[in-house]
Design a protein around this motif. Sequence first.
Motif, PDB file in Angstrom:
ATOM      1  N   ASN A  70       0.783  -0.950  -0.019  1.00 16.62           N
ATOM      2  CA  ASN A  70      -0.015   0.069   0.062  1.00 16.62           C
ATOM      3  C   ASN A  70       0.998   1.402   0.003  1.00 16.62           C
ATOM      4  O   ASN A  70       0.538   2.145  -0.672  1.00 16.62           O
ATOM      5  N   LYS A  71       1.827   1.263   0.865  1.00 16.09           N
ATOM      6  CA  LYS A  71       2.787   2.266   0.854  1.00 16.09           C
ATOM      7  C   LYS A  71       3.377   2.651  -0.727  1.00 16.09           C
ATOM      8  O   LYS A  71       3.505   3.550  -1.097  1.00 16.09           O
ATOM      9  N   TYR A  99       0.854   4.317  -2.728  1.00 19.53           N
ATOM     10  CA  TYR A  99       0.888   5.797  -2.561  1.00 19.53           C
ATOM     11  C   TYR A  99       2.090   6.658  -2.937  1.00 19.53           C
ATOM     12  O   TYR A  99       2.051   7.585  -3.409  1.00 19.53           O
ATOM     13  N   TYR A 150      -0.750  10.135   3.185  1.00 19.14           N
ATOM     14  CA  TYR A 150      -0.772   8.587   3.460  1.00 19.14           C
ATOM     15  C   TYR A 150       0.584   7.838   3.560  1.00 19.14           C
ATOM     16  O   TYR A 150       0.837   7.007   4.488  1.00 19.14           O
ATOM     17  N   ARG A 200       1.904   8.383   7.109  1.00 17.61           N
ATOM     18  CA  ARG A 200       1.037   7.323   7.824  1.00 17.61           C
ATOM     19  C   ARG A 200       1.805   5.957   7.995  1.00 17.61           C
ATOM     20  O   ARG A 200       1.957   5.601   9.171  1.00 17.61           O
ATOM     21  N   TRP A 255       2.549  10.618  11.294  1.00 17.58           N
ATOM     22  CA  TRP A 255       1.530  10.934  11.470  1.00 17.58           C
ATOM     23  C   TRP A 255       1.124  11.902  12.866  1.00 17.58           C
ATOM     24  O   TRP A 255       0.234  12.751  12.725  1.00 17.58           O
ATOM     25  N   VAL A 299      -8.829  12.663   7.063  1.00 19.04           N
ATOM     26  CA  VAL A 299      -8.367  13.154   5.795  1.00 19.04           C
ATOM     27  C   VAL A 299      -9.104  14.340   5.275  1.00 19.04           C
ATOM     28  O   VAL A 299      -9.311  14.729   4.044  1.00 19.04           O
TER      29      VAL A 299
END
Length: 172
Positions: free
Chosen positions: A3-4, A7, A92, A95, A100, A135
């Motif tokens: 997922n990182k 992004y 993102y 995070r 964050w 967000v």
Amino acid sequence: MENKAYYEKQYNDFNEIKVKLDKRFSMISTLRIISFLLGAAFLFIGIFDGVRLLRPAGVLLLLTFIFLVKLHRDVVYEQEKIKSKCRVAERYIKRFEDEWRDFTDTGEEFLTDEDTVQRDIDLLGRASLYQLINVCHTEKGRKLFADELRLEGFDLKKLEIRKEAVSELISK
């Protein structure tokens, strides 16, 4: 971690688009200045020196200037959209990198003196769930999100509908 990477790719893609838009912005700005100056000069010379051929050219260049103003405005709008998308992707990524806690929007302004439970379990405030997953960008959105976390106007029927929606989203 995939997922990182998603992004990070998004962030890089948006930055590439931003560079292209910046170049387009500069080109249109230059063309605007040139078309306005030449159009005004041709019109002025055509009217005051009697060179009839320059009048239509001047009008045409001034119309081109008006078209370029609209085009310029559209590019500025696209630049703002891409900048916003870059900021979202960057947040993102932060995070995933556990940065964050540095976000300035903590939701602390939505806490009241009676919200002792929300303070104790870190729903709102510094290093809170709000700070991690928020967000929202508008004041109304931020307030609605804070109210949801604080269970303002709690309704069991609404909770059941939300549970079904979350289950559906998880499966996708």
